[in-house]
Motif scaffolding. Structure first.
Motif, PDB file in Angstrom:
ATOM      1  N   ALA A   1       8.422  -2.574   2.565  1.00  0.00           N
ATOM      2  CA  ALA A   1       9.299  -3.893   2.306  1.00  0.00           C
ATOM      3  C   ALA A   1       8.772  -4.534   0.642  1.00  0.00           C
ATOM      4  O   ALA A   1       9.356  -5.111   0.369  1.00  0.00           O
ATOM      5  CB  ALA A   1       9.259  -4.878   3.336  1.00  0.00           C
ATOM      6  N   GLY A   2       7.665  -4.165   0.517  1.00  0.00           N
ATOM      7  CA  GLY A   2       6.906  -4.709  -0.826  1.00  0.00           C
ATOM      8  C   GLY A   2       7.710  -3.818  -1.923  1.00  0.00           C
ATOM      9  O   GLY A   2       8.203  -4.539  -2.575  1.00  0.00           O
ATOM     10  N   PHE A   3       8.035  -2.833  -1.634  1.00  0.00           N
ATOM     11  CA  PHE A   3       8.739  -1.990  -2.702  1.00  0.00           C
ATOM     12  C   PHE A   3      10.326  -2.470  -2.805  1.00  0.00           C
ATOM     13  O   PHE A   3      10.948  -2.763  -3.871  1.00  0.00           O
ATOM     14  CB  PHE A   3       8.700  -0.564  -2.558  1.00  0.00           C
TER      15      PHE A   3
ATOM     16  N   ALA B   1      14.657  -5.874  -5.128  1.00  0.00           N
ATOM     17  CA  ALA B   1      15.549  -6.944  -4.799  1.00  0.00           C
ATOM     18  C   ALA B   1      15.525  -8.053  -5.819  1.00  0.00           C
ATOM     19  O   ALA B   1      16.585  -8.359  -6.489  1.00  0.00           O
ATOM     20  CB  ALA B   1      15.398  -7.411  -3.427  1.00  0.00           C
ATOM     21  N   PHE B   2      14.152  -8.424  -5.992  1.00  0.00           N
ATOM     22  CA  PHE B   2      14.128  -9.384  -7.113  1.00  0.00           C
ATOM     23  C   PHE B   2      14.495  -8.902  -8.569  1.00  0.00           C
ATOM     24  O   PHE B   2      15.269  -9.623  -9.437  1.00  0.00           O
ATOM     25  CB  PHE B   2      12.570  -9.888  -6.990  1.00  0.00           C
ATOM     26  N   THR B   3      13.887  -7.956  -9.010  1.00  0.00           N
ATOM     27  CA  THR B   3      14.366  -7.357 -10.330  1.00  0.00           C
ATOM     28  C   THR B   3      15.671  -7.174 -10.556  1.00  0.00           C
ATOM     29  O   THR B   3      16.340  -7.226 -11.537  1.00  0.00           O
ATOM     30  CB  THR B   3      13.298  -6.067 -10.590  1.00  0.00           C
ATOM     31  N   GLY B   4      16.280  -6.680  -9.192  1.00  0.00           N
ATOM     32  CA  GLY B   4      17.602  -6.631  -9.442  1.00  0.00           C
ATOM     33  C   GLY B   4      18.582  -7.564  -9.530  1.00  0.00           C
ATOM     34  O   GLY B   4      19.427  -7.576 -10.357  1.00  0.00           O
ATOM     35  N   VAL B   5      18.233  -8.551  -8.706  1.00  0.00           N
ATOM     36  CA  VAL B   5      18.816  -9.775  -8.986  1.00  0.00           C
ATOM     37  C   VAL B   5      18.773 -10.698 -10.406  1.00  0.00           C
ATOM     38  O   VAL B   5      19.739 -10.934 -11.091  1.00  0.00           O
ATOM     39  CB  VAL B   5      18.531 -10.927  -7.949  1.00  0.00           C
ATOM     40  N   VAL B   6      17.596 -10.287 -10.914  1.00  0.00           N
ATOM     41  CA  VAL B   6      17.222 -10.791 -12.256  1.00  0.00           C
ATOM     42  C   VAL B   6      18.162 -10.164 -13.194  1.00  0.00           C
ATOM     43  O   VAL B   6      18.800 -10.722 -14.350  1.00  0.00           O
ATOM     44  CB  VAL B   6      15.589 -10.776 -12.542  1.00  0.00           C
ATOM     45  N   SER B   7      17.992  -8.680 -13.112  1.00  0.00           N
ATOM     46  CA  SER B   7      18.709  -7.899 -14.067  1.00  0.00           C
ATOM     47  C   SER B   7      20.234  -8.357 -14.141  1.00  0.00           C
ATOM     48  O   SER B   7      20.960  -8.160 -15.086  1.00  0.00           O
ATOM     49  CB  SER B   7      18.334  -6.502 -13.904  1.00  0.00           C
ATOM     50  N   ALA B   8      20.762  -8.252 -12.807  1.00  0.00           N
ATOM     51  CA  ALA B   8      22.207  -8.558 -12.691  1.00  0.00           C
ATOM     52  C   ALA B   8      22.826 -10.094 -13.323  1.00  0.00           C
ATOM     53  O   ALA B   8      23.494  -9.942 -14.355  1.00  0.00           O
ATOM     54  CB  ALA B   8      22.666  -8.697 -11.353  1.00  0.00           C
TER      55      ALA B   8
ATOM     56  N   SER C   1      21.600  -2.777 -12.215  1.00  0.00           N
ATOM     57  CA  SER C   1      20.526  -3.575 -11.569  1.00  0.00           C
ATOM     58  C   SER C   1      19.816  -2.645 -10.587  1.00  0.00           C
ATOM     59  O   SER C   1      18.507  -2.694 -10.393  1.00  0.00           O
ATOM     60  CB  SER C   1      21.152  -4.635 -10.748  1.00  0.00           C
ATOM     61  N   MET C   2      20.491  -1.860  -9.687  1.00  0.00           N
ATOM     62  CA  MET C   2      19.852  -0.890  -8.868  1.00  0.00           C
ATOM     63  C   MET C   2      18.965  -0.004  -9.572  1.00  0.00           C
ATOM     64  O   MET C   2      17.975   0.469  -9.117  1.00  0.00           O
ATOM     65  CB  MET C   2      20.880  -0.102  -8.073  1.00  0.00           C
ATOM     66  N   ILE C   3      19.320   0.663 -10.760  1.00  0.00           N
ATOM     67  CA  ILE C   3      18.527   1.368 -11.504  1.00  0.00           C
ATOM     68  C   ILE C   3      17.290   0.748 -11.957  1.00  0.00           C
ATOM     69  O   ILE C   3      16.244   1.220 -11.861  1.00  0.00           O
ATOM     70  CB  ILE C   3      19.360   2.166 -12.581  1.00  0.00           C
ATOM     71  N   ILE C   4      17.389  -0.492 -12.432  1.00  0.00           N
ATOM     72  CA  ILE C   4      16.287  -1.331 -12.976  1.00  0.00           C
ATOM     73  C   ILE C   4      15.395  -1.499 -11.577  1.00  0.00           C
ATOM     74  O   ILE C   4      14.350  -1.452 -11.838  1.00  0.00           O
ATOM     75  CB  ILE C   4      16.947  -2.588 -13.582  1.00  0.00           C
ATOM     76  N   GLY C   5      16.167  -2.105 -10.663  1.00  0.00           N
ATOM     77  CA  GLY C   5      15.177  -2.495  -9.615  1.00  0.00           C
ATOM     78  C   GLY C   5      14.496  -1.301  -9.017  1.00  0.00           C
ATOM     79  O   GLY C   5      13.282  -1.176  -8.639  1.00  0.00           O
ATOM     80  N   GLY C   6      15.290   0.003  -9.017  1.00  0.00           N
ATOM     81  CA  GLY C   6      14.260   1.259  -8.577  1.00  0.00           C
ATOM     82  C   GLY C   6      13.290   1.674  -9.611  1.00  0.00           C
ATOM     83  O   GLY C   6      11.970   2.095  -9.213  1.00  0.00           O
TER      84      GLY C   6
ATOM     85  N   GLY D   1      13.328   0.631  -3.881  1.00  0.00           N
ATOM     86  CA  GLY D   1      13.750  -0.177  -4.989  1.00  0.00           C
ATOM     87  C   GLY D   1      15.049  -0.567  -5.121  1.00  0.00           C
ATOM     88  O   GLY D   1      15.796  -1.491  -5.260  1.00  0.00           O
ATOM     89  N   MET D   2      15.893   0.499  -5.383  1.00  0.00           N
ATOM     90  CA  MET D   2      17.527   0.662  -5.343  1.00  0.00           C
ATOM     91  C   MET D   2      18.015   0.040  -4.025  1.00  0.00           C
ATOM     92  O   MET D   2      18.874  -0.613  -4.347  1.00  0.00           O
ATOM     93  CB  MET D   2      17.886   2.018  -5.523  1.00  0.00           C
ATOM     94  N   ALA D   3      17.582   0.536  -2.998  1.00  0.00           N
ATOM     95  CA  ALA D   3      18.099  -0.082  -1.769  1.00  0.00           C
ATOM     96  C   ALA D   3      18.019  -1.786  -1.862  1.00  0.00           C
ATOM     97  O   ALA D   3      18.600  -2.693  -1.378  1.00  0.00           O
ATOM     98  CB  ALA D   3      17.553   0.421  -0.488  1.00  0.00           C
ATOM     99  N   GLY D   4      16.570  -2.243  -2.285  1.00  0.00           N
ATOM    100  CA  GLY D   4      16.373  -3.431  -2.512  1.00  0.00           C
ATOM    101  C   GLY D   4      17.229  -4.441  -3.043  1.00  0.00           C
ATOM    102  O   GLY D   4      17.777  -5.380  -2.943  1.00  0.00           O
ATOM    103  N   ALA D   5      17.531  -3.578  -4.443  1.00  0.00           N
ATOM    104  CA  ALA D   5      18.487  -4.361  -5.322  1.00  0.00           C
ATOM    105  C   ALA D   5      19.870  -4.445  -4.697  1.00  0.00           C
ATOM    106  O   ALA D   5      20.555  -5.511  -4.918  1.00  0.00           O
ATOM    107  CB  ALA D   5      18.564  -3.676  -6.573  1.00  0.00           C
ATOM    108  N   LEU D   6      20.394  -3.412  -3.953  1.00  0.00           N
ATOM    109  CA  LEU D   6      21.703  -3.492  -3.125  1.00  0.00           C
ATOM    110  C   LEU D   6      21.639  -4.607  -2.263  1.00  0.00           C
ATOM    111  O   LEU D   6      22.670  -5.456  -2.316  1.00  0.00           O
ATOM    112  CB  LEU D   6      22.004  -2.114  -2.521  1.00  0.00           C
ATOM    113  N   TYR D   7      20.593  -4.669  -1.525  1.00  0.00           N
ATOM    114  CA  TYR D   7      20.082  -5.570  -0.483  1.00  0.00           C
ATOM    115  C   TYR D   7      20.615  -7.185  -1.008  1.00  0.00           C
ATOM    116  O   TYR D   7      21.028  -7.908  -0.433  1.00  0.00           O
ATOM    117  CB  TYR D   7      19.067  -5.312   0.444  1.00  0.00           C
ATOM    118  N   GLY D   8      19.596  -7.333  -2.107  1.00  0.00           N
ATOM    119  CA  GLY D   8      19.347  -8.462  -2.982  1.00  0.00           C
ATOM    120  C   GLY D   8      20.606  -9.158  -3.433  1.00  0.00           C
ATOM    121  O   GLY D   8      21.025 -10.309  -3.168  1.00  0.00           O
TER     122      GLY D   8
END
Lengths: 289, 431
Positions: free
Chosen positions: B73-75, B80-87, B116-121, B271-278
């Motif tokens: 969940a850490g990753f 998720a957080f970097t994904g939201v920021v980058s979006a 954003s997913m790529i950046i989150g990853g 991380g990619m899944a996290g960005a999608l989720y976030g």
């Protein structure tokens, strides 16, 4: 010792070399594949191996024998850098291996099998050999994931080479079998094939005949010689089966309590009183094995 | 022949996912009357996809690489957080004025989501490299605990991060504990507001089919990456290290390199899944990504079968949709959920039931479903019983079962090693 030991498959003249060892006559003027200098290791004050000096010629079959607990496998672990020696050095093909990891030692040309078989038991026989070919036929992770042409080319090459190596022991038909479900003898043979796949110049075999019947042992002896001849590599083996050791080894090194107590040809070793004492005990000390 | 067998198995998995996707598309489409899907379930589609990716990527670490990770969940949270920021940054940095005279982002939502997913990853991968260098030297339980700690560190760190975007600028603040929340000025838009979590003002939270398609593509990409990795030189090396580390080293494999490869690949996908989720949520807080979530993902992997990718996919869908389906039970929902988990664990381990299923001509995926549990051996029963005790104690979830399973697993492995020694029939020299 027994009569059978006189049955020899090889007949090599052994000659002394300037260092304190002997090598086959044909290897005299060649660089030794393995040379150890005062090799030793201590485990918390216990000297498991001490002042181990040996020279192995590039096409020699060399035996390492000794009673249980003499430190034979420890020597193998020192040579393959599973343990880092506390004293002395190991030279493979003339290169010092101090500070190297097991993986680097393998790349230097030293491959081994294990006393208690260590196969990748959940993987197929072919995949076990392919792991051996890992550094021989490489391609990048990316071309693996994207299935680039280099992937298909290398995979095909690996497949062919793996089957070719398996055919040494006639195991090419078992390529798809899970390694862990092979019979015991076949597992030992597969370990040798996997070690050979890494393209070594020195092959270390730790009790290759353990658990094999006399018939299988005899076949193994022929195969070890065949491997040596076909691949032109040196073989060093630990074995308790004296028929095998005396039958195919050109030079033998006897270890007891971590020290070399005798070195020489099979004939010399068989007549050496120190060796006989180490194995059978002297008449004076009763109960001493 | 073996390659064909693998390929067939992989194609079945792809097929299941594609068929499920087509089914969902039919259900969503207003033109098709026969199949429908409730609004609640429809909103679950994207999170389910995220969970599939998480479970499959964790299976790479746990099943293929054989390293127990309790910090997945850490990753995910990093992603998720970097994904939201980058979006938010992409939406605020690249703008144009449309016909109506309004300032709108240049990029479409879908494109921003993908980027954003790529950046989150990438960021999750970087985190994995940083944590992996020291942590992967450890083995087994020690690694699991360090990764658990990592997850908690990330959670606590993200809990006090403040980020705002102002045009093309990103403003970051990490105030000391006890100090008041920082201010970023009039024009800045707060994206991460400390403990209040992310503020996703870029993408609508309502169900969006394009986002679902992106999520589906992510699932497919994940499956392709994992399957192709497993059936390549690198994947074989990873599995060889899992099977026997010493033999792998002696065969010339760089153990750290391949452990790292598996770990980082797993983290990038998480991380990619996290960005999608976030980005699918109005807000996610750091507290959401605590170790319960790591355990939840691990639960999916264990239930689906350690090392079985298809099992992970199916288990992820079932375990994410089940709580929704149980809503009618109200307060007893989590209790029943836990009971269902225990029954599934027991059932997949019972020879009687397995025979029955076999007799019914069950598809192999059901067998896959319980494979990991079966591998754990008979001792799992104890784990499930302990899980039952946990339920009685009012603890929801099969977490207890998993924890004791983990404990038992070690014993099972040791027992297995002993067995091997016995076959050897020799008193082994020191090795």
């Amino acid at each position: 010792m027994s009569q059978n030991m006189k049955k020899r498959l090889l007949d090599t003249k052994m000659v002394p070399v300037p260092s304190i060892s002997i090598v086959p006559e044909r290897d005299v003027n060649k660089r030794p594949v393995l040379e150890t200098r005062h090799l030793g290791i201590e485990f918390g004050g216990l000297k498991a191996v001490e002042d181990f000096n040996i020279t192995v010629g590039p096409t020699e079959i060399c035996g390492l024998i000794g009673p249980n607990g003499a430190g034979k496998t420890t020597v193998f672990n020192l040579l393959t850098k599973v343990y880092q020696p506390t004293t002395g050095t190991v030279l493979i093909n003339g290169k010092d291996t101090s500070g190297m990891t097991t993986e680097q030692a393998n790349r230097m040309g030293i491959a081994r099998t294990f006393q208690n078989i260590r196969l990748f038991s959940n993987m197929s026989v072919e995949d076990n050999v392919r792991i051996g070919l890992h550094n021989q036929i490489p391609y990048s992770m990316l071309s693996g994931i994207l299935r680039l042409p280099s992937y298909w080319k290398a995979e095909k090459k690996q497949h062919e080479k793996a089957l070719e190596l398996l055919s040494i022991f006639g195991m090419q038909d078992m390529a798809d079998v899970k390694a862990g479900s092979l019979p015991y003898g076949a597992q030992r043979r597969l370990e040798i094939v996997r070690a050979l796949a890494t393209n070594p110049s020195l092959l270390l075999l730790d009790e290759p005949a353990a658990g094999m019947n006399p018939h299988e042992t005899e076949e193994l002896m022929r195969n070890i010689i065949k491997i040596r001849d076909d691949f032109q590599i040196a073989v060093m083996l630990i074995e308790h089966d004296m028929n095998l050791v005396m039958g195919i080894c050109e030079g033998i090194c006897v270890l007891n309590y971590g020290r070399i107590i005798a070195k020489g040809t099979p004939e010399e070793i068989q007549q050496n009183p120190v060796v006989i004492e180490a194995y059978l005990g002297s008449q004076n000390k009763e109960g001493d094995k | 022949m073996k390659i064909n067998k693998n390929l067939r198995s992989n194609l079945i998995t792809y097929g299941i996912v594609i068929i499920a996707f087509i089914f969902c598309q039919l259900a969503i489409s207003p033109d098709v009357k026969g199949i429908t899907i409730s609004r609640v379930m429809r909103n679950q589609l994207v999170p389910v996809c995220a969970y599939i990716v998480l479970a499959v990527s964790l299976n790479l670490t746990v099943g293929i690489s054989g390293e127990l990770s309790l910090g997945h969940a850490g990753f995910m949270s990093v992603g998720a957080f970097t994904g939201v920021v980058s979006a938010s940054w992409l939406a605020s940095a690249f703008t144009m004025v449309n016909e109506a005279g309004k300032t709108v982002p240049v990029m479409s939502n879908t494109l921003m989501l993908i980027l954003s997913m790529i950046i989150g990853g990438v960021f999750a991968g970087l985190a994995a490299v940083l944590i992996g260098i020291p942590a992967l030297r450890l083995r087994g339980d020690y690694l699991a605990i360090v990764l658990l700690a990592f997850g908690e560190i990330i959670r606590n760190l993200l809990n006090c991060v403040y980020v705002a975007v102002d045009g093309a600028a990103i403003k970051l603040a990490l105030p000391l504990a006890g100090s008041s929340a920082p201010t970023f000025g009039q024009t800045a838009k707060v994206v991460i507001d400390g403990a209040k979590g992310t503020k996703n003002s870029v993408m609508s939270v309502a169900f969006n089919n394009e986002r679902f398609i992106v999520a589906f593509v992510l699932v497919m990409v994940t499956l392709i990456v994992i399957f192709n990795l497993i059936n390549s030189r690198s994947g074989r090396a990873i599995m060889a290290i899992r099977d026997n580390r010493i033999a792998a080293e002696s065969t010339g494999l760089n153990v750290m390199k391949y452990k790292m490869m598996a770990f980082v690949t797993s983290a990038v996908l998480a991380g990619m899944a996290g960005a999608l989720y976030g980005l699918n949520m109005r807000t996610v807080t750091a507290v959401d990504f605590d170790y319960n979530m790591s355990i939840e993902i691990l639960l999916i992997v264990v239930l689906g079968g350690i090392g079985s990718i298809r099992g992970s996919v199916i288990a992820a869908v079932l375990l994410k949709l089940l709580p929704e389906q149980l809503r009618f039970l109200q307060d007893y929902r989590m209790l029943v959920y836990a009971l269902v988990l225990i029954i599934v664990m027991l059932a997949t381990n019972s020879p009687l039931l397995k025979n029955l299923l076999g007799w019914l001509g069950s598809i192999k995926s059901i067998a896959d479903f319980g494979k990991g549990v079966v591998n754990g051996g008979k001792k799992v029963r104890g784990g499930a019983l302990r899980g039952a005790a946990a339920v009685v104690g009012g603890l929801a979830g099969g977490v207890g079962g998993v924890a004791s399973w983990l404990e038992k697993r070690q014993h099972a492995l040791e027992a297995k090693a002993d067995g091997v020694k016995k076959i050897d029939g020799k008193a082994g020299d020191a090795e």
